[in-house]
Design a protein around this motif. Structure first.
Motif, PDB file in Angstrom:
ATOM      1  N   LEU A  75       0.831  -1.200  -0.065  1.00  0.00           N
ATOM      2  CA  LEU A  75       0.313   0.167  -0.019  1.00  0.00           C
ATOM      3  C   LEU A  75       1.244   1.486   0.461  1.00  0.00           C
ATOM      4  N   ASP A  76       0.383   2.273  -0.564  1.00  0.00           N
ATOM      5  CA  ASP A  76       1.401   3.284  -0.611  1.00  0.00           C
ATOM      6  C   ASP A  76       0.590   4.611  -0.231  1.00  0.00           C
ATOM      7  N   ARG A  77       1.738   5.948   0.230  1.00  0.00           N
ATOM      8  CA  ARG A  77       1.096   6.816   1.306  1.00  0.00           C
ATOM      9  C   ARG A  77      -0.432   7.361   0.762  1.00  0.00           C
ATOM     10  N   GLU A  78      -0.400   7.681  -1.007  1.00  0.00           N
ATOM     11  CA  GLU A  78      -2.258   8.126  -1.503  1.00  0.00           C
ATOM     12  C   GLU A  78      -3.284   7.047  -1.068  1.00  0.00           C
ATOM     13  N   ALA A  79      -2.786   5.766  -1.012  1.00  0.00           N
ATOM     14  CA  ALA A  79      -4.109   5.024  -0.971  1.00  0.00           C
ATOM     15  C   ALA A  79      -4.609   4.936   0.491  1.00  0.00           C
ATOM     16  N   LEU A  80      -3.246   4.865   1.566  1.00  0.00           N
ATOM     17  CA  LEU A  80      -2.890   5.071   2.686  1.00  0.00           C
ATOM     18  C   LEU A  80      -4.220   6.268   3.248  1.00  0.00           C
ATOM     19  N   GLN A  81      -4.023   6.964   2.799  1.00  0.00           N
ATOM     20  CA  GLN A  81      -4.775   8.206   3.181  1.00  0.00           C
ATOM     21  C   GLN A  81      -6.072   8.445   2.937  1.00  0.00           C
ATOM     22  N   ALA A  82      -6.994   7.469   1.849  1.00  0.00           N
ATOM     23  CA  ALA A  82      -8.065   7.030   1.601  1.00  0.00           C
ATOM     24  C   ALA A  82      -8.389   5.726   2.842  1.00  0.00           C
ATOM     25  N   GLU A  83      -7.335   5.089   3.598  1.00  0.00           N
ATOM     26  CA  GLU A  83      -7.965   4.308   4.012  1.00  0.00           C
ATOM     27  C   GLU A  83      -7.730   4.397   5.575  1.00  0.00           C
ATOM     28  N   MET A  84      -7.579   5.217   5.853  1.00  0.00           N
ATOM     29  CA  MET A  84      -7.603   5.529   7.120  1.00  0.00           C
ATOM     30  C   MET A  84      -7.797   6.945   7.574  1.00  0.00           C
ATOM     31  N   PRO A  85      -8.070   7.152   8.854  1.00  0.00           N
ATOM     32  CA  PRO A  85      -8.285   8.815   9.028  1.00  0.00           C
ATOM     33  C   PRO A  85      -7.310   9.190   9.452  1.00  0.00           C
ATOM     34  N   ALA A  86      -7.924  10.588   9.723  1.00  0.00           N
ATOM     35  CA  ALA A  86      -6.294  11.289  10.319  1.00  0.00           C
ATOM     36  C   ALA A  86      -5.764  11.243  11.177  1.00  0.00           C
ATOM     37  N   GLY A  87      -4.980  11.230  11.786  1.00  0.00           N
ATOM     38  CA  GLY A  87      -4.718  10.773  13.569  1.00  0.00           C
ATOM     39  C   GLY A  87      -3.246  10.436  13.432  1.00  0.00           C
ATOM     40  N   ALA A  88      -3.071   9.702  14.484  1.00  0.00           N
ATOM     41  CA  ALA A  88      -1.970   9.034  15.245  1.00  0.00           C
ATOM     42  C   ALA A  88      -1.635   8.097  14.493  1.00  0.00           C
TER      43      ALA A  88
END
Length: 327
Positions: A75-88
């Motif tokens: 999984l790359d960074r851009e996909a990570l943004q969609a897969e997880m909410p903002a936060g720690a």
């Protein structure tokens, strides 16, 4: 692509002294560190689960563990943004992915991200909430000329006056952490510039800051607890002059860059800030300093012991991270 493996470590770092704000005190920095290995390269990231935002150490660790199969599958960074909410949790993984790419490509993160080449930059150093006299003494012992005063109580104006008298050479950021008293705020604002104050940070609770639509005075007011991601910037610009961008809130460097860009597009100033944590947590934020008006990245200075190759501080300045540390 070589196989990826993700390691997750709980870290508890004692502090040199209690770190006190309006919501309470802490004597230890509890963080979660991740290491993402691909071949011989290892990317690292760290985050601070923050109870104010409903985060716990077990909860953040579980969120990271749940993403491990996708991260290890590529999984790359851009996909990570969609897969997880903002936060720690997302912050730790996002920063590890940036660091891993730098290690794999031999290019520093600032180049990969299109950021200015990092240089030594002035950082604010925090004076913990205490009596006016104690804060004045702490300010005398702090070499930085940019001090961040933690406030929250009826003696707040006395605290600012005492620190200014002790350190008339210093510029002051006053941080209410949502705890300033509404009836005292106008007096603080009126006196602020004459007492060396250059920024007032989050005076009132998030969601209860309508009074800032009518704020008096010439000193800028900065959002912290009210600000998390770029999606909030247009609304925040109605009440605040600046925004504190912290990677643990944005969910990592990727969204932090977007938040800085959105703030600039809305005419807001930018403070790059941090939670209390070590150099691995701080390093990605240092790269944003070239886009900011001010920097508050003194977290490692509070730790009794930092990591190897930690960030270097001298006379209120912080140097960019070495490749051995991050990025």
């Amino acid at each position: 692509m070589a196989e990826r493996t993700l390691e997750i470590t709980d870290v508890s770092s004692p502090l040199k002294a209690a770190f006190t704000i309006s919501r309470g005190a802490k004597t230890c920095a509890d963080t979660i560190r991740v290491s993402l290995r691909q071949g011989e390269a290892v990317g690292r990231g760290e985050c601070v689960p923050y109870p104010r935002y409903g985060e716990t150490l077990p909860g953040v660790r579980a969120a990271i563990e749940a993403m491990a199969p996708q991260i290890e599958a590529g999984l790359d960074r851009e996909a990570l943004q969609a897969e997880m909410p903002a936060g720690a949790a997302r912050c730790a993984l996002d920063c590890a992915l940036w660091d891993l790419e730098a290690k794999l490509t031999g290019r520093p993160v600032w180049q990969l991200a299109g950021l200015p080449e990092p240089k030594p930059v002035e950082t604010a150093v925090t004076v913990s909430l205490d009596t006016a006299a104690a804060m004045a003494e702490a300010a005398k012992a702090t070499p930085s000329r940019l001090l961040k005063l933690k406030l929250g109580g009826p003696e707040d104006l006395d605290r600012i006056e005492a620190v200014h008298a002790a350190r008339p050479d210093a510029r002051l950021i006053v941080d209410g952490n949502e705890g300033l008293l509404p009836d005292q705020f106008p007096a603080i604002v009126r006196r602020a510039s004459s007492l060396g104050v250059v920024l007032i940070e989050q005076p009132f609770p998030a969601g209860r800051d309508e009074a800032l639509l009518r704020r008096p005075g010439a000193v800028s007011v900065c959002a912290d607890e009210s600000a998390h991601t770029s999606a909030e910037i247009q609304d925040l610009a109605r009440r605040y002059d600046a925004v504190n961008v912290k990677l643990d809130k944005t969910g990592g460097l990727t969204e932090a860059i977007r938040m800085v860009q959105a703030a600039r597009a809305s005419g807001m100033g930018v403070l790059v800030g941090c939670m209390v944590a070590g150099s691995i947590s701080m390093a990605p934020a240092v790269l944003l300093a070239g886009l900011a008006d001010a920097t508050d990245l003194d977290g490692p200075l509070w730790l009794a012991e930092d990591v190897a190759h930690g960030l270097t501080y001298a006379d209120g300045m912080i140097r960019p991270p070495s490749p051995e540390l991050w990025g």
